[in-house]
Write a protein that holds these residues in place. Structure first.
Motif, PDB file in Angstrom:
ATOM      1  N   ASN A  10       0.831  -1.209   0.000  1.00 53.72           N
ATOM      2  CA  ASN A  10       0.000   0.000   0.000  1.00 53.72           C
ATOM      3  C   ASN A  10       0.863   1.256   0.000  1.00 53.72           C
ATOM      4  O   ASN A  10       0.555   2.227  -0.695  1.00 53.72           O
ATOM      5  CB  ASN A  10      -0.946   0.013   1.202  1.00 53.72           C
ATOM      6  N   GLU A  11       1.930   1.243   0.786  1.00 53.61           N
ATOM      7  CA  GLU A  11       2.835   2.390   0.818  1.00 53.61           C
ATOM      8  C   GLU A  11       3.520   2.581  -0.538  1.00 53.61           C
ATOM      9  O   GLU A  11       3.655   3.707  -1.020  1.00 53.61           O
ATOM     10  CB  GLU A  11       3.870   2.216   1.931  1.00 53.61           C
ATOM     11  N   ASN A  12       3.938   1.471  -1.143  1.00 53.63           N
ATOM     12  CA  ASN A  12       4.555   1.553  -2.474  1.00 53.63           C
ATOM     13  C   ASN A  12       3.563   2.085  -3.504  1.00 53.63           C
ATOM     14  O   ASN A  12       3.911   2.911  -4.353  1.00 53.63           O
ATOM     15  CB  ASN A  12       5.082   0.188  -2.917  1.00 53.63           C
ATOM     16  N   LEU A  13       2.328   1.607  -3.428  1.00 51.23           N
ATOM     17  CA  LEU A  13       1.296   2.063  -4.349  1.00 51.23           C
ATOM     18  C   LEU A  13       1.025   3.549  -4.166  1.00 51.23           C
ATOM     19  O   LEU A  13       0.914   4.300  -5.133  1.00 51.23           O
ATOM     20  CB  LEU A  13       0.007   1.256  -4.142  1.00 51.23           C
ATOM     21  N   ARG A  14       0.941   3.976  -2.912  1.00 53.92           N
ATOM     22  CA  ARG A  14       0.702   5.393  -2.627  1.00 53.92           C
ATOM     23  C   ARG A  14       1.867   6.250  -3.137  1.00 53.92           C
ATOM     24  O   ARG A  14       1.660   7.304  -3.754  1.00 53.92           O
ATOM     25  CB  ARG A  14       0.512   5.608  -1.131  1.00 53.92           C
ATOM     26  N   ALA A  15       3.081   5.799  -2.935  1.00 46.63           N
ATOM     27  CA  ALA A  15       4.258   6.529  -3.412  1.00 46.63           C
ATOM     28  C   ALA A  15       4.269   6.587  -4.937  1.00 46.63           C
ATOM     29  O   ALA A  15       4.584   7.622  -5.526  1.00 46.63           O
ATOM     30  CB  ALA A  15       5.538   5.883  -2.893  1.00 46.63           C
ATOM     31  N   GLN A  16       3.889   5.492  -5.568  1.00 44.99           N
ATOM     32  CA  GLN A  16       3.848   5.460  -7.025  1.00 44.99           C
ATOM     33  C   GLN A  16       2.750   6.397  -7.554  1.00 44.99           C
ATOM     34  O   GLN A  16       2.949   7.099  -8.539  1.00 44.99           O
ATOM     35  CB  GLN A  16       3.607   4.025  -7.508  1.00 44.99           C
ATOM     36  N   GLN A  17       1.610   6.440  -6.892  1.00 49.50           N
ATOM     37  CA  GLN A  17       0.527   7.335  -7.309  1.00 49.50           C
ATOM     38  C   GLN A  17       0.951   8.797  -7.163  1.00 49.50           C
ATOM     39  O   GLN A  17       0.664   9.625  -8.034  1.00 49.50           O
ATOM     40  CB  GLN A  17      -0.736   7.071  -6.493  1.00 49.50           C
ATOM     41  N   GLU A  18       1.630   9.116  -6.061  1.00 47.45           N
ATOM     42  CA  GLU A  18       2.120  10.481  -5.871  1.00 47.45           C
ATOM     43  C   GLU A  18       3.139  10.857  -6.946  1.00 47.45           C
ATOM     44  O   GLU A  18       3.118  11.972  -7.473  1.00 47.45           O
ATOM     45  CB  GLU A  18       2.727  10.630  -4.480  1.00 47.45           C
ATOM     46  N   MET A  20       3.303   9.572  -9.980  1.00 48.27           N
ATOM     47  CA  MET A  20       2.582   9.726 -11.244  1.00 48.27           C
ATOM     48  C   MET A  20       1.843  11.064 -11.289  1.00 48.27           C
ATOM     49  O   MET A  20       1.814  11.733 -12.313  1.00 48.27           O
ATOM     50  CB  MET A  20       1.601   8.565 -11.443  1.00 48.27           C
ATOM     51  N   LEU A  21       1.256  11.455 -10.164  1.00 43.71           N
ATOM     52  CA  LEU A  21       0.564  12.732 -10.100  1.00 43.71           C
ATOM     53  C   LEU A  21       1.538  13.883 -10.313  1.00 43.71           C
ATOM     54  O   LEU A  21       1.262  14.816 -11.074  1.00 43.71           O
ATOM     55  CB  LEU A  21      -0.152  12.882  -8.752  1.00 43.71           C
ATOM     56  N   MET A  22       2.701  13.802  -9.654  1.00 43.44           N
ATOM     57  CA  MET A  22       3.710  14.840  -9.813  1.00 43.44           C
ATOM     58  C   MET A  22       4.234  14.878 -11.252  1.00 43.44           C
ATOM     59  O   MET A  22       4.399  15.945 -11.845  1.00 43.44           O
ATOM     60  CB  MET A  22       4.877  14.595  -8.844  1.00 43.44           C
ATOM     61  N   SER A  23       4.427  13.712 -11.856  1.00 38.38           N
ATOM     62  CA  SER A  23       4.910  13.654 -13.240  1.00 38.38           C
ATOM     63  C   SER A  23       3.884  14.231 -14.205  1.00 38.38           C
ATOM     64  O   SER A  23       4.237  14.991 -15.113  1.00 38.38           O
ATOM     65  CB  SER A  23       5.210  12.217 -13.640  1.00 38.38           C
ATOM     66  N   SER A  24       2.611  13.886 -14.012  1.00 37.94           N
ATOM     67  CA  SER A  24       1.591  14.421 -14.916  1.00 37.94           C
ATOM     68  C   SER A  24       1.421  15.921 -14.724  1.00 37.94           C
ATOM     69  O   SER A  24       1.193  16.654 -15.693  1.00 37.94           O
ATOM     70  CB  SER A  24       0.262  13.695 -14.727  1.00 37.94           C
ATOM     71  N   ARG A  25       1.573  16.391 -13.504  1.00 34.43           N
ATOM     72  CA  ARG A  25       1.485  17.835 -13.262  1.00 34.43           C
ATOM     73  C   ARG A  25       2.646  18.557 -13.938  1.00 34.43           C
ATOM     74  O   ARG A  25       2.467  19.601 -14.562  1.00 34.43           O
ATOM     75  CB  ARG A  25       1.481  18.110 -11.763  1.00 34.43           C
ATOM     76  N   LEU A  26       3.836  18.002 -13.820  1.00 34.49           N
ATOM     77  CA  LEU A  26       5.006  18.593 -14.458  1.00 34.49           C
ATOM     78  C   LEU A  26       4.846  18.596 -15.974  1.00 34.49           C
ATOM     79  O   LEU A  26       5.157  19.591 -16.636  1.00 34.49           O
ATOM     80  CB  LEU A  26       6.266  17.815 -14.055  1.00 34.49           C
ATOM     81  N   GLN A  27       4.324  17.525 -16.537  1.00 34.14           N
ATOM     82  CA  GLN A  27       4.105  17.446 -17.977  1.00 34.14           C
ATOM     83  C   GLN A  27       3.079  18.494 -18.418  1.00 34.14           C
ATOM     84  O   GLN A  27       3.266  19.169 -19.429  1.00 34.14           O
ATOM     85  CB  GLN A  27       3.630  16.056 -18.363  1.00 34.14           C
ATOM     86  N   LEU A  28       2.004  18.652 -17.647  1.00 31.77           N
ATOM     87  CA  LEU A  28       0.988  19.649 -17.975  1.00 31.77           C
ATOM     88  C   LEU A  28       1.565  21.064 -17.903  1.00 31.77           C
ATOM     89  O   LEU A  28       1.299  21.895 -18.779  1.00 31.77           O
ATOM     90  CB  LEU A  28      -0.208  19.520 -17.033  1.00 31.77           C
ATOM     91  N   GLU A  29       2.378  21.348 -16.869  1.00 30.21           N
ATOM     92  CA  GLU A  29       2.998  22.666 -16.762  1.00 30.21           C
ATOM     93  C   GLU A  29       3.900  22.937 -17.968  1.00 30.21           C
ATOM     94  O   GLU A  29       3.909  24.039 -18.502  1.00 30.21           O
ATOM     95  CB  GLU A  29       3.801  22.769 -15.470  1.00 30.21           C
ATOM     96  N   ARG A  30       4.650  21.927 -18.397  1.00 34.09           N
ATOM     97  CA  ARG A  30       5.524  22.092 -19.559  1.00 34.09           C
ATOM     98  C   ARG A  30       4.707  22.335 -20.827  1.00 34.09           C
ATOM     99  O   ARG A  30       5.076  23.165 -21.654  1.00 34.09           O
ATOM    100  CB  ARG A  30       6.403  20.855 -19.740  1.00 34.09           C
ATOM    101  N   GLN A  31       3.605  21.621 -20.973  1.00 37.53           N
ATOM    102  CA  GLN A  31       2.753  21.822 -22.145  1.00 37.53           C
ATOM    103  C   GLN A  31       2.165  23.229 -22.160  1.00 37.53           C
ATOM    104  O   GLN A  31       2.116  23.881 -23.205  1.00 37.53           O
ATOM    105  CB  GLN A  31       1.632  20.787 -22.179  1.00 37.53           C
ATOM    106  N   LEU A  32       1.707  23.690 -20.996  1.00 44.29           N
ATOM    107  CA  LEU A  32       1.161  25.042 -20.910  1.00 44.29           C
ATOM    108  C   LEU A  32       2.218  26.093 -21.238  1.00 44.29           C
ATOM    109  O   LEU A  32       1.948  27.057 -21.957  1.00 44.29           O
ATOM    110  CB  LEU A  32       0.574  25.296 -19.524  1.00 44.29           C
ATOM    111  N   LEU A  33       3.428  25.901 -20.719  1.00 44.89           N
ATOM    112  CA  LEU A  33       4.519  26.826 -21.020  1.00 44.89           C
ATOM    113  C   LEU A  33       4.849  26.816 -22.513  1.00 44.89           C
ATOM    114  O   LEU A  33       5.054  27.868 -23.117  1.00 44.89           O
ATOM    115  CB  LEU A  33       5.764  26.473 -20.207  1.00 44.89           C
ATOM    116  N   MET A  34       4.880  25.620 -23.100  1.00 46.10           N
ATOM    117  CA  MET A  34       5.192  25.511 -24.522  1.00 46.10           C
ATOM    118  C   MET A  34       4.108  26.199 -25.358  1.00 46.10           C
ATOM    119  O   MET A  34       4.415  26.943 -26.286  1.00 46.10           O
ATOM    120  CB  MET A  34       5.327  24.058 -24.942  1.00 46.10           C
TER     121      MET A  34
END
Length: 147
Positions: A10-18, A20-34
């Motif tokens: 469960n801890e590994n899953l939670r860490a992986q979800q966090e 993934m959320l951080m990665s998708s947020r970073l990708q969205l910020e980069r897309q918006l900047l681009m």
């Protein structure tokens, strides 16, 4: 033993979800900047094109004004000056676009439309859906086989 293993998973899953959320947020910020950078570059190109066009059109307008004035004086007919009126409107518009405040006024009007008249922005028949796109794709596809 199974409880400890389950807790660790469960801890590994939670860490992986966090992550993934951080990665998708970073990708969205980069897309918006681009997208913003591309929009700024396109606007800069439009302004630069207008300024360059203004140089040529200004020269044409000046020569036309001199020629028409000379023609009006020579023929003693003020009607010869009539083409200067529409040419001056075109020149004023191009100058306002290249060096004036036209883009700020357009931006302000666009913001006003977004704030007060958003119904005008809705596409006909509403927004596209996946199902509509698939229906169109299937009807246009030469290789689609019905099941």
């Amino acid at each position: 033993m199974g409880f400890i293993f389950s807790k660790s998973m469960n801890e590994n899953l939670r860490a992986q979800q966090e992550f993934m959320l951080m990665s998708s947020r970073l990708q969205l910020e980069r897309q918006l900047l681009m997208q913003n950078q591309m929009r700024e570059r396109q606007t800069a190109m439009q302004i630069a094109w207008t300024r360059e066009f203004l140089k040529y059109f200004g020269t044409f307008f000046g020569l036309a004004a001199i020629g028409l004035t000379a023609g009006a004086i020579k023929k003693k007919n003020p009607g010869v000056l009539l083409p200067i009126v529409p040419l001056s409107f075109i020149f004023a518009y191009q100058y306002d676009m290249g060096y004036g405040t036209l883009l700020q006024r357009i931006k302000g009007e666009a913001e006003n439309i977004l704030d007060t008249q958003s119904a005008l922005l809705e596409p006909p028949k509403g927004p596209l859906t996946f199902e509509e796109l698939e229906k169109i794709r299937r009807s246009q596809s030469k290789f689609f086989i019905e099941k």
